[in-house]
Scaffold this active site. Structure first.
Site, mmCIF file in Angstrom:
data_model
loop_
_atom_site.group_PDB
_atom_site.id
_atom_site.type_symbol
_atom_site.label_atom_id
_atom_site.label_comp_id
_atom_site.label_asym_id
_atom_site.label_seq_id
_atom_site.Cartn_x
_atom_site.Cartn_y
_atom_site.Cartn_z
ATOM 1 N N TYR A 185 -5.402 -13.886 3.769
ATOM 2 C CA TYR A 185 -6.820 -13.531 4.210
ATOM 3 C C TYR A 185 -7.817 -13.547 2.967
ATOM 4 O O TYR A 185 -9.169 -13.461 2.947
ATOM 5 C CB TYR A 185 -6.913 -12.402 5.029
ATOM 6 N N GLU A 186 -7.387 -13.516 1.713
ATOM 7 C CA GLU A 186 -8.208 -13.540 0.752
ATOM 8 C C GLU A 186 -8.867 -14.912 0.265
ATOM 9 O O GLU A 186 -9.519 -15.067 -0.728
ATOM 10 C CB GLU A 186 -7.379 -13.137 -0.513
ATOM 11 N N ASN A 245 -0.812 3.115 11.027
ATOM 12 C CA ASN A 245 -1.925 3.227 12.096
ATOM 13 C C ASN A 245 -0.972 3.183 13.517
ATOM 14 O O ASN A 245 -0.178 1.762 13.539
ATOM 15 C CB ASN A 245 -3.023 2.469 11.976
ATOM 16 N N HIS A 284 -9.627 0.693 7.692
ATOM 17 C CA HIS A 284 -8.771 0.231 6.374
ATOM 18 C C HIS A 284 -8.643 1.994 5.498
ATOM 19 O O HIS A 284 -7.596 1.934 4.995
ATOM 20 C CB HIS A 284 -9.785 -0.343 5.249
ATOM 21 N N ALA A 295 1.991 -2.453 4.417
ATOM 22 C CA ALA A 295 1.407 -1.557 5.326
ATOM 23 C C ALA A 295 1.513 -2.309 6.817
ATOM 24 O O ALA A 295 1.344 -3.497 6.749
ATOM 25 C CB ALA A 295 0.168 -1.288 5.029
ATOM 26 N N HIS A 332 -5.203 -2.673 -4.818
ATOM 27 C CA HIS A 332 -4.121 -3.469 -5.357
ATOM 28 C C HIS A 332 -4.221 -3.878 -6.607
ATOM 29 O O HIS A 332 -5.263 -4.729 -6.877
ATOM 30 C CB HIS A 332 -4.123 -4.661 -4.446
ATOM 31 N N MET A 376 -0.311 -8.419 7.938
ATOM 32 C CA MET A 376 -1.096 -9.381 7.214
ATOM 33 C C MET A 376 -0.335 -9.960 5.982
ATOM 34 O O MET A 376 -0.801 -10.725 5.236
ATOM 35 C CB MET A 376 -2.572 -9.240 6.879
ATOM 36 N N SER A 377 0.956 -9.619 5.810
ATOM 37 C CA SER A 377 1.715 -10.000 4.555
ATOM 38 C C SER A 377 3.178 -10.380 4.705
ATOM 39 O O SER A 377 3.401 -10.546 6.016
ATOM 40 C CB SER A 377 1.510 -9.118 3.353
ATOM 41 N N HIS A 394 -2.854 -12.496 -0.523
ATOM 42 C CA HIS A 394 -2.664 -12.776 0.624
ATOM 43 C C HIS A 394 -3.573 -14.024 1.258
ATOM 44 O O HIS A 394 -4.485 -14.283 0.581
ATOM 45 C CB HIS A 394 -3.360 -11.455 1.490
ATOM 46 N N SER A 433 0.927 -1.309 -0.107
ATOM 47 C CA SER A 433 0.115 0.028 -0.095
ATOM 48 C C SER A 433 0.753 1.257 0.087
ATOM 49 O O SER A 433 1.903 1.572 0.843
ATOM 50 C CB SER A 433 -0.906 0.010 1.359
#
Ligand code: HPA
Length: 275
Positions: A88-89, A238, A250, A116, A64, A214-215, A86, A33
């Site tokens: 999570y996808e 953040n 997000h 990120a 993305h 998360m990556s 990812h 990101s």
């Protein structure tokens, strides 16, 4: 999928990419990101939509893109992954790291990743950057699970130094030369897609994490298993959950990623000029 299917898919994808490019870069840069606009500043030689590459998964995250570029960045020929895959996808870590194996098969020796991340260490402020010195991947399904891909590396690979020292020093030097603050720290992986709870962040802090995301970790494991040099930089988008007392969103993540974009791009350009 059996091991031989996976490996033959890697071969097929790498042969396809090889057929599309005249020269194979030595480096692959994965844009997280905020780094998307970097592609406006490179000299693009070839552009390959992920959907054209046999067996490449499709990205599903808004913001993305899904394409592989061959481009010159600061004069260095590089593969640029615009968009990544990812867990999570819904992908397995083997699927999410498929591209890493393809890069390894093509002979790419260096994987540079950006991402990120939420800041756990309060010395870091949103929109600042952190060089990943090590990671905590205890919650990450290993991409190496299953029969070992002996073609790439050993069954039980050492992980003492996943992130390359020489490349890290070049990145630190680049930041110093540009006067861009670059924190150094440990990145902890969480599966997502939900952000963490404050209790999870306190737990990760005790474990020694400075940032959370998360990556990156599965990719770093697959790359190091393949004998690639790895470097990764997080954009702290953040304060991690519970630190500021505000809910995470997000849109806050994207906003701060975009805010840091000028620095991230300048840093990458400087770093590539040293390769
Ligand atoms: N947690 C996990 N992943 C993230 C965060 C976070 O706080 N910020 C950006 N990616």
């Amino acid at each position: 999928m059996t091991k031989s299917d996976y490996y033959s898919d890697v071969l097929e994808a790498s042969e396809y990419i090889r057929s599309k490019v005249t020269e194979i870069p030595d480096v692959c840069l994965v844009l997280g990101s905020g780094l998307g606009p970097l592609t406006d500043r490179v000299e693009t030689i070839t552009e390959i939509p992920y959907e054209d590459v046999p067996h490449f998964p499709k990205t599903t995250v808004a913001g993305h893109d899904g394409k592989l570029l061959v481009a010159k960045l600061s004069g260095v020929l590089t593969f640029i992954m615009k968009g990544r895959f990812h867990y999570y996808e819904g992908y397995s870590t083997q699927e999410a790291t498929f591209y890493v194996r393809v890069m390894a098969k093509l002979g790419v020796s260096t994987l540079v990743m950006t991402n990120a991340a939420g800041g756990i260490n309060t010395a870091m402020n949103p929109s600042e950057l952190m060089l990943i010195t090590d990671h905590i991947g205890l919650f990450c399904d290993s991409p190496l699970r299953g029969p070992n891909l002996d073609e790439f590396g050993p069954r039980f690979p050492d992980q003492t130094r996943v992130y390359d020292k020489v490349l890290s020093e070049k990145m630190i030097e680049s930041a110093e030369e540009l006067g861009i603050p670059l924190h150094k720290g440990v990145y902890a992986y969480t599966r997502g897609p939900q952000y963490e709870t404050p209790a999870e962040i306190r737990a990760l802090k005790v474990l020694g994490a400075d940032a959370v995301g998360m990556s990156t970790v599965a990719e770093a494991i697959a790359a190091s298993h393949s004998g690639m040099k790895v470097l990764a930089v997080s954009c702290i988008t953040n304060f991690a959950a519970g630190i500021s007392g505000q809910p995470l969103s997000h849109s806050e993540v994207m906003e701060n990623a975009n805010k840091s974009s000028k620095n991230s791009i300048a840093l990458m350009e400087k770093f590539f000029s040293k390769l």
